[in-house]
Each structure stands twice: as C-alpha cells, then as structure tokens.
Design a protein around this motif. Structure first.
Motif, PDB file in Angstrom:
ATOM      1  N   ASN A 180      24.858 -53.336   7.041  1.00 11.16           N
ATOM      2  CA  ASN A 180      25.297 -54.325   8.118  1.00 11.16           C
ATOM      3  C   ASN A 180      25.857 -55.417   7.418  1.00 11.16           C
ATOM      4  O   ASN A 180      25.858 -55.706   6.224  1.00 11.16           O
ATOM      5  N   ALA A 181      26.148 -56.482   8.537  1.00 16.32           N
ATOM      6  CA  ALA A 181      26.900 -57.594   7.915  1.00 16.32           C
ATOM      7  C   ALA A 181      25.904 -58.683   7.037  1.00 16.32           C
ATOM      8  O   ALA A 181      26.550 -59.368   6.173  1.00 16.32           O
ATOM      9  N   ASP A 182      24.675 -58.361   6.869  1.00 19.02           N
ATOM     10  CA  ASP A 182      23.687 -59.112   6.073  1.00 19.02           C
ATOM     11  C   ASP A 182      23.605 -58.568   4.721  1.00 19.02           C
ATOM     12  O   ASP A 182      22.638 -58.754   3.919  1.00 19.02           O
ATOM     13  N   GLY A 183      24.434 -57.351   4.487  1.00 15.63           N
ATOM     14  CA  GLY A 183      24.309 -56.655   3.229  1.00 15.63           C
ATOM     15  C   GLY A 183      22.766 -55.643   3.384  1.00 15.63           C
ATOM     16  O   GLY A 183      22.225 -55.224   2.390  1.00 15.63           O
ATOM     17  N   MET A 184      22.132 -55.462   4.408  1.00 15.63           N
ATOM     18  CA  MET A 184      20.886 -54.642   4.692  1.00 15.63           C
ATOM     19  C   MET A 184      21.307 -53.331   5.216  1.00 15.63           C
ATOM     20  O   MET A 184      22.557 -53.201   5.745  1.00 15.63           O
ATOM     21  N   LEU A 185      20.457 -52.298   4.945  1.00 18.09           N
ATOM     22  CA  LEU A 185      20.613 -51.011   5.487  1.00 18.09           C
ATOM     23  C   LEU A 185      19.759 -50.970   6.809  1.00 18.09           C
ATOM     24  O   LEU A 185      18.786 -51.162   7.148  1.00 18.09           O
ATOM     25  N   ASP A 186      20.811 -50.375   7.715  1.00 16.69           N
ATOM     26  CA  ASP A 186      20.202 -50.250   9.106  1.00 16.69           C
ATOM     27  C   ASP A 186      20.074 -48.630   9.193  1.00 16.69           C
ATOM     28  O   ASP A 186      21.035 -47.885   8.849  1.00 16.69           O
ATOM     29  N   PHE A 187      18.613 -48.131   9.651  1.00 18.54           N
ATOM     30  CA  PHE A 187      18.519 -46.857  10.057  1.00 18.54           C
ATOM     31  C   PHE A 187      18.820 -46.273  11.141  1.00 18.54           C
ATOM     32  O   PHE A 187      18.649 -47.095  12.204  1.00 18.54           O
ATOM     33  N   LEU A 188      19.663 -45.189  11.379  1.00 15.69           N
ATOM     34  CA  LEU A 188      20.213 -44.880  12.729  1.00 15.69           C
ATOM     35  C   LEU A 188      19.654 -43.516  13.204  1.00 15.69           C
ATOM     36  O   LEU A 188      19.767 -43.241  14.356  1.00 15.69           O
ATOM     37  N   GLY A 189      19.014 -42.901  12.076  1.00 15.87           N
ATOM     38  CA  GLY A 189      18.451 -41.563  12.707  1.00 15.87           C
ATOM     39  C   GLY A 189      18.604 -40.421  11.733  1.00 15.87           C
ATOM     40  O   GLY A 189      19.037 -40.407  10.717  1.00 15.87           O
ATOM     41  N   ARG A 190      18.623 -38.948  12.147  1.00 17.58           N
ATOM     42  CA  ARG A 190      18.554 -37.901  11.489  1.00 17.58           C
ATOM     43  C   ARG A 190      19.713 -37.195  11.665  1.00 17.58           C
ATOM     44  O   ARG A 190      20.273 -37.177  12.876  1.00 17.58           O
ATOM     45  N   ARG A 191      20.318 -36.500  10.554  1.00 21.52           N
ATOM     46  CA  ARG A 191      21.390 -35.505  10.960  1.00 21.52           C
ATOM     47  C   ARG A 191      20.862 -33.973  11.078  1.00 21.52           C
ATOM     48  O   ARG A 191      21.841 -33.094  11.356  1.00 21.52           O
TER      49      ARG A 191
END
Length: 667
Positions: free
Chosen positions: A422-433
């Motif tokens: 994300n814009a803050d350099g953090m990792l957003d978890f979105l789900g599973r593939r």
C-alpha cells in the motif's frame, strides 16, 4: 502492468520486487539479523539455567519451576531417549497436555539431538496414529493426561515420571543449524496432512527476530496448543529471553474469564492469540473489570484477519499504553514473516517483514508487480523451512530458488496469499488464490476434508465450504445410497480433528454445476439449510438416548419445562436453527468452541444464570444444561440470586456496546 525482474547495479544488492534497493528501510526487506549464527534455542535456555538458575521459567496449573529445574528435567528426558537409541536426525512424537511437563518434553527432545513432532491429544486416536506413523517417529514422549490413544510400536517416555528420578542428565547431544528441530503438520489438499520440517537454523533465526522485535524478558501467556505453530513463538521467544512462560491448561483456554484471572494473577505482560479468542477475552474483561488486564503491555494477534472493530475495542478498553501487534506468517516460514505494531487505531495491514525475512509480491510468471497492484506473496530469508517431510513433489511446488536473494542458494516459499504493497509501504492481505481457508485460526485445505469425505462408504463426490463468518465448515455430498448425514459426520470425526469436521453435512442428489462442469461452490452456499435436524446415532456422553421428536419448544408448562424452553431459545439464538432437539450434542447441531462463548451470553440473557464455559463443554445438550442451571451446579456462576432480569440487562448492554463499536469501526 508488470515489470521485469530487477537487476542490481554493480556492487549493490539486488533490487527487491517492490523496487527498492534492499536496505533495511526497504518495505520488502526486513532488518538484517546480527552477524554470526544465532544461538540454538535449547542452548540458550540451558544458558539461563547456568547464569540465573532460580529465575522462574514455566508456570502451569498452579505450580512453577525455575530454569535449573527445567534444564535438569529436560536432561533426564534426553538421557532416556538417548538410551533408547534416539539421536541426531531422529524424530520423536510429543503427545502432551499443556503443562510444565510439556515444556520439559520438547526441550528434552532437542537436547537429545532429535526433532520433536507435536500431536494434539484432542485428536481422534486414528488421526494421532496417522500423524506419528507418517512422521516416522522413533519414540514418543508423553506428558499429562493424554489418554491411552493409539501409539506406534516405539519406546514411550513419560515425561512426568522423569521429573524427580535419579536418571543422570547427560550432556546435550549437539545439533547443527541444518539438523531438523521440529515437524508441525498442516492440512493437505490430497486428504493427507503435510509435515513442515523446520531446521534448527530457521528456528534460531525466527526466534532471534522475535527477541529483536519484542525486547526484554516477557511474562507470556501461552494459549496455543503445542501442535499449533504459534506455540513456537511463545515457547522459544520467551524461554530464550529469560522470561516466564505461563501455560494455560486446556480447560482454562476454554474459559476466557479464567484467562483474564491468569493475566492478573501472574502479571502477564504479553499475550498472543487469534483475534476471535482475543474478542471473547475482552468480553470477559468487560464483565470482570478491565483493570484485571493492566499488566499487559503487548497483545499479539495472528492466524486470522484483524477486524477493525476489535482494534477499536482494544484501545477503548485499555487505559494505559498497550501495543496491539498484527502478525502474519505461515508454518513454512517458521511462524511469522511480517508484523505491524499499533499504538493507536489505524488501517489494518500485516505490516512489513520481520528481521531476516524478505517479502516478494509476484505475478503468475514470478515477476514483481508494482506497489498498489495485487500479486501473490512469496517469502524468502532466514526463516524459510526445509520443506514437507517425505513429500518431494509437494516441496518442489511450494519451495523455489530465490532469484532475488542477496547471495546464491536462497530459497523462497510460495504462500498462495494475495497481497499488495500500500501507499504506506505496508502489506495488505487480500485473500487466497486457492481453496485454503482459516477456521478459528487453523489453516485448512478444503480438499483435505473433501478427500476424507469421499473415503467414506457411499460417498461419490464432496464439496466443503466455510460459513460466512469463517468459524465452521459446511459439507455437501453426493451419495446414491443416501446415508444419514449425522452418520457421515460421526465417521469423519474419527479421522479428523474437530475444527476440520463440517458443522453440517447435507446429502444431495446432484450438485449445481458451473459451465465447465465443476461443482458451483457459490450456489451450494446459497442453498437453504435442511429443515430437519439429523440426530446422531447412539447416546450423547452426558444425557439419555437421543430422541428426534423431543425438541425444546417455547412456552412454559412446568417450571422445569419453562427452563428447558428458555435454554432451547438460547441455542436457537446462537445456532440460528428452528428446531433444537433436547438431547442432541451442541456440536452436532453446528456449534463450535467460539459459539460456546456466545451461548454463555445467550443463556445469561434467557435464564439469568451464566454457567462457566468449562461447565458448558461438559454439559452439551439442552437437557443437561437446563439441569445444570436448575440445580445451581458447582460449575454455574451465581448470576442467579433472583436477579435474572439484571443479568439480562447486562448482556443486552454488552451486545449494544459491541454493535456501537462495530458502527464506529465502519465509519
């Protein structure tokens, strides 16, 4: 848009997938670990036994032991294992109830040079035998009351028997960083569990990273079972720092009010648990008084997505500065790979890589994607495990050479998780593939459960999906012989741990299909639930034989009948079913451990009595719970005393506060 794999200018480290230069400030690159090999965990614990022998090491079930006692106990267990031929490279099963003996057992296995294979004593016997057999254990160490079970024909060392024996504790066998340290099993898509093999070097690196992120000597409350990988964080992160490990018993973990009292009694400073458990701990603190949690300075949540509402409750409840840390990481990366610390409410993310870890967000061709774009997360660095025990093909699919590593020979793990920077350099978890889900913090491959269902007589095809809250599973089967759904569930419970057994199984004549002929999972979840409730064969453990026609219907006839009806109403509130048989087990109607906490609230609102959660786990039918409340059993809390309406008001106020917090979070 995708970008090509970056290359490093001469004399510089390779760029990482987020397009940064690999410096400690780079979001994709964790702070480098200090130079030199980190100390192996059992050696560090032994060091405290020499330098500070009387420091309290472990507290459990009302007793405590110091580091010298723990080290001596582990040494005697190691000597017994050595005498049985166990040494470097051996694997030893550990079947242990949460206790001081459990800690001595795993430490003793490591001192003997072997790797420990923890197995949950709550597993059905066939599951226990399958795990130990598949891991090729050469011995088993037991601790606490773990029942007879089904153990392979190998030497068994009872850890409790070695606590005060005269067995001389031999010197540690010694271990190298690339020797195996432990094997923890995860769900596998084929229907067979996969054992993740973690080496000493990976465990040492992960534990050192934990001490860097959480400096000091914590008083840590361990609520995770030993077979759950987050237990490694509490166990070794505490003991290698010279802290005190407070081990909650199985019954205490089931009772959030007991956990609150443990925090107060032992001045616990650190807690790690799944968000769903932390929520009910906060509920208990609301009832008992939030000052009972005043000793906490850090609460870590992991294993499930962190709800914003829970974050808001955490900071609203606490008067002083108490950090909330959201951790992320699979078993294959030695427990954790990233984290984010909150000192005030903020946007939920899984943060940045922990020391020694590298995080890559890649497309289907394993090329980096730009910040803000969705990709699959790969993990590199010091914590990446060796692979899956005895499964070279599965290992090759999940573990790859790391082309972004700063030195040749690096490996990375393909997580299957979809994320973005994300814009803050953090990792957003979105789900599973894929079809992997988390149920109450446990990682489950839906294909694992489906494959086991298809092994049952008469089942031709099976589909398993999570419920909307991801607290339980629902199963759908095609079975021409139309076996009873409850019978299928009973047989499945003999093969799988409780969290993997669907709360409901529906037998269908046909599945809705997609255009390519596959079972339509979305359409299955939209099907109405069966109107009738299947009653398991046989009698419940705590009541008379089940009777399908006996339901808890509203409407008083006698005092006892009115109470039974009100208990039935509480069950309907929690389980969202129309019919509640009086003598059917709560778990056979779709209940689970977290729903039991909700039932506690509902019973207080409906009857004015708040039985303890432990009592509810022991009395699991409407009839049994009505009798418990009627007789004022020793397990029931005294919300009675004629003040039923006041108790109901408290429960309604608590629910209203939760709803208000949810609305605030939504804003």
């Amino acid at each position: 848009m995708t970008i090509s794999t970056p290359t490093a200018p001469a004399g510089r480290r390779p760029l990482d997938p987020a397009g940064h230069d690999g410096s400690p400030a780079d979001p994709g690159c964790g702070t480098p670990l200090p130079g030199g090999r980190p100390g192996l965990v059992h050696d560090l614990v032994a060091g405290f036994a020499r330098t500070d022998p009387h420091r309290t090491a472990v507290v459990a079930a009302g007793r405590s032991i110091d580091y010298r006692t723990l080290d001596g106990w582990a040494g005697r267990i190691a000597a017994r294992l050595t005498a049985a031929g166990i040494g470097r490279g051996s694997r030893v099963g550990v079947l242990a109830a949460p206790s001081t003996g459990m800690v001595a057992a795993v430490l003793g296995v490591l001192r003997a040079g072997a790797a420990f294979v923890p197995v949950d004593p709550a597993n059905p016997p066939l599951r226990t035998a399958e795990l130990l057999d598949g891991a090729g254990v050469a011995a088993v160490v037991t601790a606490g009351d773990v029942g007879s079970g089904t153990l392979p024909g190998v030497p068994v060392v009872p850890a409790d028997a070695e606590e005060h024996t005269d067995t001389p504790a031999g010197p540690p066998a010694g271990a190298a960083p690339d020797d195996p340290a432990y094997v923890i099993h995860t769900s596998g898509s084929t229907g067979r569990p996969k054992g993740v093999l973690v080496e000493h070097g990976q465990l040492a690196a992960s534990t050192l990273a934990r001490r860097l992120v959480y400096p000091g000597a914590p008083v840590f409350l361990l609520v995770s079972p030993l077979a759950f990988d987050s237990s490694m964080a509490g166990l070794w992160g505490t003991l290698t720092a010279g802290g005190t490990l407070v081990v909650a018993t199985s019954e205490e973990v089931r009772d959030p009010e007991a956990l609150v009292r443990i925090v107060e009694r032992h001045a616990v400073t650190m807690l790690l648990c799944v968000p769903s458990l932390y929520r009910v701990v906060l509920d208990a603190a609301d009832r008992l008084g939030p000052t009972r949690l005043r000793s906490l300075d850090t609460v870590v949540v992991a294993g499930e997505p962190l709800p914003p509402e829970l974050m808001n409750r955490h900071f609203a409840l606490r008067g002083g500065p108490v950090a909330l840390v959201n951790e992320y990481g699979p078993t294959e990366a030695t427990v954790w790979a990233s984290c984010r610390r909150y000192d005030e409410p903020g946007a939920v993310s899984v943060g940045r890589p922990v020391p020694g870890a590298r995080l890559y967000v890649l497309d289907e061709q394993q090329r980096p994607v730009p910040p803000g774009c969705e990709g699959e997360l790969y993990i590199g660095g010091a914590g990446v495990a060796r692979g899956y025990l005895g499964l070279p093909e599965a290992t090759a699919r999940a573990f790859h050479d790391d082309p972004f590593a700063p030195a040749p020979g690096g490996r990375m793990y393909r997580t299957g998780d979809l994320v973005r920077w994300n814009a803050d350099g953090m990792l957003d978890f979105l789900g599973r593939r894929d079809h992997q889900v988390k149920i109450r913090g446990h990682r489950i491959e839906l294909g694992h459960v489906e494959a086991r269902l298809c092994e049952l007589p008469g089942v031709r095809e099976a589909v398993v999906v999570p419920d909307a809250e991801h607290t339980a599973l629902a199963g759908y089967v095609l079975a021409p012989s139309r076996p009873a759904a409850a019978l299928l569930r009973t047989r499945l419970a003999e093969l799988l741990p409780a969290v993997m057994v669907p709360a409901r199984i529906t037998v269908l004549d046909a599945f809705p299909r997609t255009v390519n002929g596959k079972a339509d999972r979305a359409a299955l979840t939209a099907l109405p639930e069966p109107v009738s409730v299947s009653v398991p064969t046989g009698a419940p453990a705590d009541g008379p034989p089940a009777t399908a026609g006996a339901t808890a219907q509203p409407g008083p006839q006698t005092a006892d009948g009115d109470l039974t009806a009100r208990v039935g109403d509480a069950w309907r509130d929690v389980l969202a079913v129309d019919t509640v048989p009086r003598d059917v087990n709560f778990f056979d109607l779709g209940g689970h451990s977290l729903a039991m906490f909700q039932l506690q609230d509902a019973l207080e609102a409906r009857t004015g009595t708040r039985p303890s959660v432990v009592a509810l786990f022991r009395h699991t039918t409407v009839t049994a719970q009505a009798e418990l409340i009627r007789t004022g059993g020793a397990d029931a809390d005294a919300a009675r005393g004629g003040d039923r309406h006041a108790a109901a008001r408290r429960a309604r106020a608590l629910r209203a506060e939760r709803q208000r917090a949810g609305r605030e979070a939504a804003k």
